[in-house]
Structures are given as structure tokens and as C-alpha cells.
Design a protein around this motif. Structure first.
Motif, PDB file in Angstrom:
ATOM      1  N   SER A 105       0.835  -1.212   0.000  1.00 50.04           N
ATOM      2  CA  SER A 105       0.000   0.000   0.000  1.00 50.04           C
ATOM      3  C   SER A 105       0.863   1.254   0.000  1.00 50.04           C
ATOM      4  O   SER A 105       0.587   2.234   0.692  1.00 50.04           O
ATOM      5  CB  SER A 105      -0.954   0.015   1.206  1.00 50.04           C
ATOM      6  N   LEU A 106       1.914   1.235  -0.806  1.00 55.42           N
ATOM      7  CA  LEU A 106       2.849   2.358  -0.915  1.00 55.42           C
ATOM      8  C   LEU A 106       2.939   2.806  -2.357  1.00 55.42           C
ATOM      9  O   LEU A 106       3.050   1.972  -3.274  1.00 55.42           O
ATOM     10  CB  LEU A 106       4.237   1.956  -0.400  1.00 55.42           C
ATOM     11  N   VAL A 107       2.901   4.112  -2.567  1.00 54.56           N
ATOM     12  CA  VAL A 107       3.073   4.667  -3.903  1.00 54.56           C
ATOM     13  C   VAL A 107       4.246   5.639  -3.918  1.00 54.56           C
ATOM     14  O   VAL A 107       4.373   6.493  -3.030  1.00 54.56           O
ATOM     15  CB  VAL A 107       1.778   5.356  -4.407  1.00 54.56           C
ATOM     16  N   ILE A 108       5.136   5.447  -4.869  1.00 58.39           N
ATOM     17  CA  ILE A 108       6.162   6.440  -5.175  1.00 58.39           C
ATOM     18  C   ILE A 108       5.512   7.333  -6.221  1.00 58.39           C
ATOM     19  O   ILE A 108       5.399   6.974  -7.391  1.00 58.39           O
ATOM     20  CB  ILE A 108       7.451   5.766  -5.675  1.00 58.39           C
ATOM     21  N   ALA A 109       5.037   8.492  -5.774  1.00 59.08           N
ATOM     22  CA  ALA A 109       4.051   9.266  -6.527  1.00 59.08           C
ATOM     23  C   ALA A 109       4.643  10.120  -7.629  1.00 59.08           C
ATOM     24  O   ALA A 109       3.917  10.560  -8.525  1.00 59.08           O
ATOM     25  CB  ALA A 109       3.258  10.154  -5.566  1.00 59.08           C
ATOM     26  N   GLY A 110       5.946  10.383  -7.575  1.00 53.77           N
ATOM     27  CA  GLY A 110       6.501  11.321  -8.540  1.00 53.77           C
ATOM     28  C   GLY A 110       5.858  12.684  -8.389  1.00 53.77           C
ATOM     29  O   GLY A 110       5.378  13.066  -7.309  1.00 53.77           O
ATOM     30  N   ASP A 111       5.786  13.422  -9.482  1.00 54.12           N
ATOM     31  CA  ASP A 111       5.287  14.789  -9.417  1.00 54.12           C
ATOM     32  C   ASP A 111       3.770  14.884  -9.500  1.00 54.12           C
ATOM     33  O   ASP A 111       3.226  15.970  -9.718  1.00 54.12           O
ATOM     34  CB  ASP A 111       5.937  15.629 -10.518  1.00 54.12           C
ATOM     35  N   MET A 112       3.078  13.776  -9.296  1.00 52.98           N
ATOM     36  CA  MET A 112       1.639  13.841  -9.081  1.00 52.98           C
ATOM     37  C   MET A 112       1.334  14.550  -7.774  1.00 52.98           C
ATOM     38  O   MET A 112       0.310  15.226  -7.637  1.00 52.98           O
ATOM     39  CB  MET A 112       1.060  12.417  -9.044  1.00 52.98           C
ATOM     40  N   ALA A 113       2.231  14.408  -6.772  1.00 50.65           N
ATOM     41  CA  ALA A 113       1.885  14.790  -5.397  1.00 50.65           C
ATOM     42  C   ALA A 113       2.992  15.613  -4.743  1.00 50.65           C
ATOM     43  O   ALA A 113       4.156  15.233  -4.775  1.00 50.65           O
ATOM     44  CB  ALA A 113       1.615  13.525  -4.574  1.00 50.65           C
ATOM     45  N   PHE A 114       2.604  16.723  -4.123  1.00 49.66           N
ATOM     46  CA  PHE A 114       3.496  17.613  -3.385  1.00 49.66           C
ATOM     47  C   PHE A 114       2.906  17.851  -1.993  1.00 49.66           C
ATOM     48  O   PHE A 114       1.695  17.757  -1.803  1.00 49.66           O
ATOM     49  CB  PHE A 114       3.614  18.968  -4.084  1.00 49.66           C
ATOM     50  N   HIS A 115       3.795  18.239  -1.031  1.00 49.26           N
ATOM     51  CA  HIS A 115       3.236  18.636   0.265  1.00 49.26           C
ATOM     52  C   HIS A 115       4.130  19.587   1.062  1.00 49.26           C
ATOM     53  O   HIS A 115       3.617  20.382   1.827  1.00 49.26           O
ATOM     54  CB  HIS A 115       2.897  17.417   1.125  1.00 49.26           C
ATOM     55  N   GLN A 116       5.453  19.582   0.898  1.00 55.70           N
ATOM     56  CA  GLN A 116       6.309  20.483   1.678  1.00 55.70           C
ATOM     57  C   GLN A 116       6.775  21.686   0.877  1.00 55.70           C
ATOM     58  O   GLN A 116       7.174  22.685   1.461  1.00 55.70           O
ATOM     59  CB  GLN A 116       7.520  19.717   2.211  1.00 55.70           C
ATOM     60  N   ARG A 117       6.746  21.580  -0.408  1.00 53.79           N
ATOM     61  CA  ARG A 117       7.088  22.716  -1.259  1.00 53.79           C
ATOM     62  C   ARG A 117       5.910  23.007  -2.166  1.00 53.79           C
ATOM     63  O   ARG A 117       5.103  22.127  -2.456  1.00 53.79           O
ATOM     64  CB  ARG A 117       8.338  22.437  -2.087  1.00 53.79           C
ATOM     65  N   MET A 118       5.795  24.260  -2.593  1.00 49.87           N
ATOM     66  CA  MET A 118       4.724  24.602  -3.517  1.00 49.87           C
ATOM     67  C   MET A 118       4.983  23.928  -4.853  1.00 49.87           C
ATOM     68  O   MET A 118       6.103  23.905  -5.359  1.00 49.87           O
ATOM     69  CB  MET A 118       4.636  26.122  -3.680  1.00 49.87           C
ATOM     70  N   LEU A 119       3.935  23.370  -5.408  1.00 49.50           N
ATOM     71  CA  LEU A 119       4.076  22.726  -6.715  1.00 49.50           C
ATOM     72  C   LEU A 119       4.219  23.789  -7.795  1.00 49.50           C
ATOM     73  O   LEU A 119       3.653  24.876  -7.695  1.00 49.50           O
ATOM     74  CB  LEU A 119       2.878  21.817  -6.989  1.00 49.50           C
ATOM     75  N   ASP A 154       7.760  25.774   1.152  1.00 43.27           N
ATOM     76  CA  ASP A 154       9.002  26.100   0.455  1.00 43.27           C
ATOM     77  C   ASP A 154       8.688  26.399  -1.015  1.00 43.27           C
ATOM     78  O   ASP A 154       7.764  25.832  -1.595  1.00 43.27           O
ATOM     79  CB  ASP A 154       9.988  24.928   0.537  1.00 43.27           C
ATOM     80  N   THR A 155       9.470  27.273  -1.604  1.00 42.23           N
ATOM     81  CA  THR A 155       9.369  27.752  -2.998  1.00 42.23           C
ATOM     82  C   THR A 155       8.105  28.584  -3.253  1.00 42.23           C
ATOM     83  O   THR A 155       7.805  28.908  -4.395  1.00 42.23           O
ATOM     84  CB  THR A 155       9.474  26.616  -4.051  1.00 42.23           C
ATOM     85  N   PHE A 156       7.385  29.004  -2.197  1.00 40.43           N
ATOM     86  CA  PHE A 156       6.219  29.867  -2.402  1.00 40.43           C
ATOM     87  C   PHE A 156       6.619  31.142  -3.124  1.00 40.43           C
ATOM     88  O   PHE A 156       5.956  31.569  -4.075  1.00 40.43           O
ATOM     89  CB  PHE A 156       5.572  30.201  -1.055  1.00 40.43           C
ATOM     90  N   GLU A 157       7.696  31.781  -2.665  1.00 39.90           N
ATOM     91  CA  GLU A 157       8.115  33.056  -3.256  1.00 39.90           C
ATOM     92  C   GLU A 157       8.476  32.908  -4.726  1.00 39.90           C
ATOM     93  O   GLU A 157       8.246  33.807  -5.525  1.00 39.90           O
ATOM     94  CB  GLU A 157       9.291  33.638  -2.474  1.00 39.90           C
ATOM     95  N   GLU A 158       9.065  31.761  -5.076  1.00 38.55           N
ATOM     96  CA  GLU A 158       9.479  31.558  -6.465  1.00 38.55           C
ATOM     97  C   GLU A 158       8.306  31.232  -7.390  1.00 38.55           C
ATOM     98  O   GLU A 158       8.352  31.540  -8.595  1.00 38.55           O
ATOM     99  CB  GLU A 158      10.501  30.408  -6.555  1.00 38.55           C
ATOM    100  N   LEU A 159       7.240  30.626  -6.843  1.00 42.60           N
ATOM    101  CA  LEU A 159       6.253  29.994  -7.724  1.00 42.60           C
ATOM    102  C   LEU A 159       4.832  30.537  -7.630  1.00 42.60           C
ATOM    103  O   LEU A 159       4.062  30.384  -8.589  1.00 42.60           O
ATOM    104  CB  LEU A 159       6.216  28.490  -7.444  1.00 42.60           C
ATOM    105  N   ALA A 160       4.431  31.139  -6.534  1.00 46.97           N
ATOM    106  CA  ALA A 160       3.014  31.459  -6.342  1.00 46.97           C
ATOM    107  C   ALA A 160       2.468  32.381  -7.429  1.00 46.97           C
ATOM    108  O   ALA A 160       1.408  32.104  -8.018  1.00 46.97           O
ATOM    109  CB  ALA A 160       2.794  32.072  -4.966  1.00 46.97           C
ATOM    110  N   THR A 161       3.160  33.484  -7.698  1.00 47.66           N
ATOM    111  CA  THR A 161       2.633  34.425  -8.700  1.00 47.66           C
ATOM    112  C   THR A 161       2.633  33.807 -10.092  1.00 47.66           C
ATOM    113  O   THR A 161       1.690  33.991 -10.865  1.00 47.66           O
ATOM    114  CB  THR A 161       3.442  35.731  -8.701  1.00 47.66           C
ATOM    115  N   ARG A 162       3.685  33.050 -10.404  1.00 54.48           N
ATOM    116  CA  ARG A 162       3.747  32.398 -11.716  1.00 54.48           C
ATOM    117  C   ARG A 162       2.598  31.401 -11.874  1.00 54.48           C
ATOM    118  O   ARG A 162       1.964  31.319 -12.928  1.00 54.48           O
ATOM    119  CB  ARG A 162       5.093  31.690 -11.882  1.00 54.48           C
ATOM    120  N   ASN A 163       2.336  30.631 -10.824  1.00 52.23           N
ATOM    121  CA  ASN A 163       1.233  29.670 -10.885  1.00 52.23           C
ATOM    122  C   ASN A 163      -0.096  30.371 -11.151  1.00 52.23           C
ATOM    123  O   ASN A 163      -0.903  29.922 -11.972  1.00 52.23           O
ATOM    124  CB  ASN A 163       1.134  28.898  -9.560  1.00 52.23           C
TER     125      ASN A 163
END
Length: 314
Positions: free
Chosen positions: A200-214, A294-303
Motif C-alpha cells: 500500500s505504498l506509492v512512489i508518486a513522482g510529481d503527481m503529489a506535493f506537500h512540503q514545497r509549492m508545486l 518552500d518555494t512559495f516566493e518563487e512559484l506562487a505568482t507564476r502559478n
């Protein structure tokens, strides 16, 4: 089905991936020493910062499964030197040979280390769309890596996948049943998930984020990512999630910071459009519930800008 207590929840905070720590494992090119997530399944957790010379581009998770009849590696790494360093860690844990490398997508940190594994003759598996991305953009991605990694890029070259698939690739190795899945469009071309149903384990790749902004790329269709999550990824009902970036966690956490964030951002941009807002103002819609990532400053406005562009003509 046997359940395991997650060992990583007992780790002190310095072992967590971080945007603020340049390197947690100075003895190695890896950002951090691999941890055993559950028995026989390991991951070297990358920094949650952008790729830099200090972290050698190790800002994603490099995982491996010790099956009893060989090792399966998930992600080639961002450079030859990272793949080589990961192999040294594997050899310190087991004398089983690496029998397969899986690229989670066609991005540099997933595939540039293929160069090391290809020299050893290890087969490399990727989705057909990731293989196309590597063929089309590989040289450009390599040159970008060389700019920040300088001497640490030595030996790295583009090595294409040797095996491709479209929807599902099943592996029986040792005591493990492993399903490599392409559940649908998500973060980028050829995103895959490595699913271990018995654990019951998935290596999710970039489907899933949680500590840094996607990050939302130009070719990331947010509506499709949400649909793939709801119709495919959520149905796995995984107990353990090794995300593409950040420490191992669970479905509740990655849902909160991936699916729910994408839904939230579309709702904010939808309100902005309904009020006649333009692109210049869309960059500054309220994303404060996610400011701690993490990476909020780099990515939020672009997203926000990219979601506006996608929704403007829906």
C-alpha cells in the motif's frame, strides 16, 4: 495486508528536506542519506529548494526497492555524479544488482543520471511521453544543468530510455509486485506513479506535493491534473506516499497541498475573472494559506498567472 509504522516520523527536524539547508550529507553528492521508509524501500530525500550547485541538483527524491532478486531505482537523478552517489549507497545496503531504473517523467532531475546507469547496461523505463520529452528537450535540459552544476556536471550526457510503455507496466521481481502507472495528464508529460499494492505504498513522482509549492508549467493543464487525481490517484488509497519532493507522508497531506491547492487556485482565479480582473492583477490573488510552503516566493505568482491564462477562455 501487513502494515508498518512509518519510521521517518521519529526523525528530528534536521533530517527533513529543507529550502534553507544547502546540503544535509556533506560526505556525498546526495543532499541527504537514504532512509528506509518501510522495510526494503528506501529514498534519498532531495532539497525542497530549486536546484543549485550546493545541492548538486538533488532537489527531488531518488528512491529504490530492494526486492530480494535485484534493486529497482526510481529516478536517474539530475547528474551522473548523483546516480553514482546513489549507487554507492545502494551497494552499502545490499549486494543485489540494480536491474531497472524508472524515470518518473522527462525532467532533468528524473533522467540526466541515466547517463551513469546506461554505462552499466541497466535497462531504463519511462512513459512514451517522457521519452519524447527527453528526445526533444534533453540537450536543452542538459545545458541548463551544466550552468548551475559546473564541474559537478562532468560525465553527464543524454541517455534515452530503453523501455517505454503507455498505460501500465507490471513487474514481478523477488518478493515484490510493482505496477508502474500512467494515470493520466498531471504535472508534466509522461508523469508516472510506482505502485506497490501489497505494501500500500506509492512512489508518486510529481503527481503529489506537500512540503514545497508545486510548480505549474506552461504545459501543465490544471483541470486535467485535478481530474487525474480524482479518477486515478485517489483510488489507489495508498497508506504510504513517497512524493516527488519532500519527506514520505500520507494521502491526506498530499491531497491538501496538491489537489486542494489546485482547486483553491482555480476558484480564486475564477472569482477574479468573474469580477473582470486582468492578468496583471491575477498574479496577486490571495494564496496566503500556502505561504508557509518552500518555494512559495518563487512559484506562487507564476502559478496564478498560468491558471489565469488557462481559464480565461474556458
Amino acid at each position: 495486508m501487513m502494515r508498518y509504522v512509518l519510521p521517518f516520523i521519529f526523525f528530528a527536524s534536521p533530517l527533513l528536506a529543507s529550502e534553507d539547508i544547502s546540503d544535509q550529507y556533506p560526505a556525498s553528492a546526495l543532499y541527504s542519506k537514504p532512509i528506509e521508509v518501510i522495510p526494503h524501500i528506501w529514498s534519498a530525500i532531495g532539497a525542497t529548494a530549486p536546484p543549485t550547485y550546493e545541492n548538486t541538483g538533488h532537489n527531488n527524491n531518488l528512491s529504490f526497492i530492494v526486492t530480494g532478486d535485484g534493486v529497482i531505482v526510481v529516478n536517474g537523478g539530475a547528474a551522473y555524479v548523483l546516480a553514482q552517489a546513489l549507487h554507492q549507497e545502494i551497494k552499502a545496503i545490499t549486494d543485489q544488482p540494480v536491474k531497472l531504473v524508472i524515470n518518473e517523467n522527462g525532467q532533468g532531475h528524473a533522467m540526466l543520471g541515466n547517463s551513469y546507469w546506461s554505462e552499466l547496461g541497466v535497462p531504463i523505463l519511462a512513459h512514451v511521453d517522457a521519452a519524447h520529452e527527453i528526445a526533444e528537450r534533453g540537450p536543452f535540459i542538459l545545458e541548463n544543468m551544466k550552468r548551475y552544476n559546473r564541474d559537478k556536471s562532468e560525465g553527464t550526457f543524454i541517455a534515452a530510455p530503453t523501455i517505454t510503455f503507455e498505460d501500465k507496466y507490471s513487474i514481478e521481481m523477488g518478493s515484490y509486485t510493482i505496477e508502474v502507472l500512467h494515470l493520466g495528464p498531471a504535472h508534466g508529460p509522461g508523469d508516472i506513479q510506482v505502485w506497490l499494492p501489497e505494501q500500500s505504498l506509492v512512489i508518486a513522482g510529481d503527481m503529489a506535493f506537500h512540503q514545497r509549492m508545486l510548480p505549474i508549467f506552461e504545459d501543465t493543464i490544471v483541470y486535467d491534473w485535478i481530474e487525474t487525481w480524482e479518477t486515478g490517484f485517489e483510488a489507489l488509497n495508498a497508506t504510504y506516499v513517497i512524493p516527488g519532493h519532500g519527506t514520505p507522508t500520507n494521502m491526506d497531506q498530499v491531497r491538501r497541498y496538491t489537489r486542494d491547492y489546485l482547486v483553491y487556485l482555480r476558484e480564486k482565479i475564477g472569482e477574479h475573472l468573474d469580477n473582470g480582473g486582468d492578468l496583471a492583477e491575477a498574479y496577486y490573488v490571495d494564496q496566503s494559506p500556502y505561504r508557509h510552503l518552500d518555494t512559495f516566493e518563487e512559484l506562487a505568482t507564476r502559478n496564478a498567472g498560468r491558471v489565469y491564462e488557462q481559464m480565461e477562455f474556458e
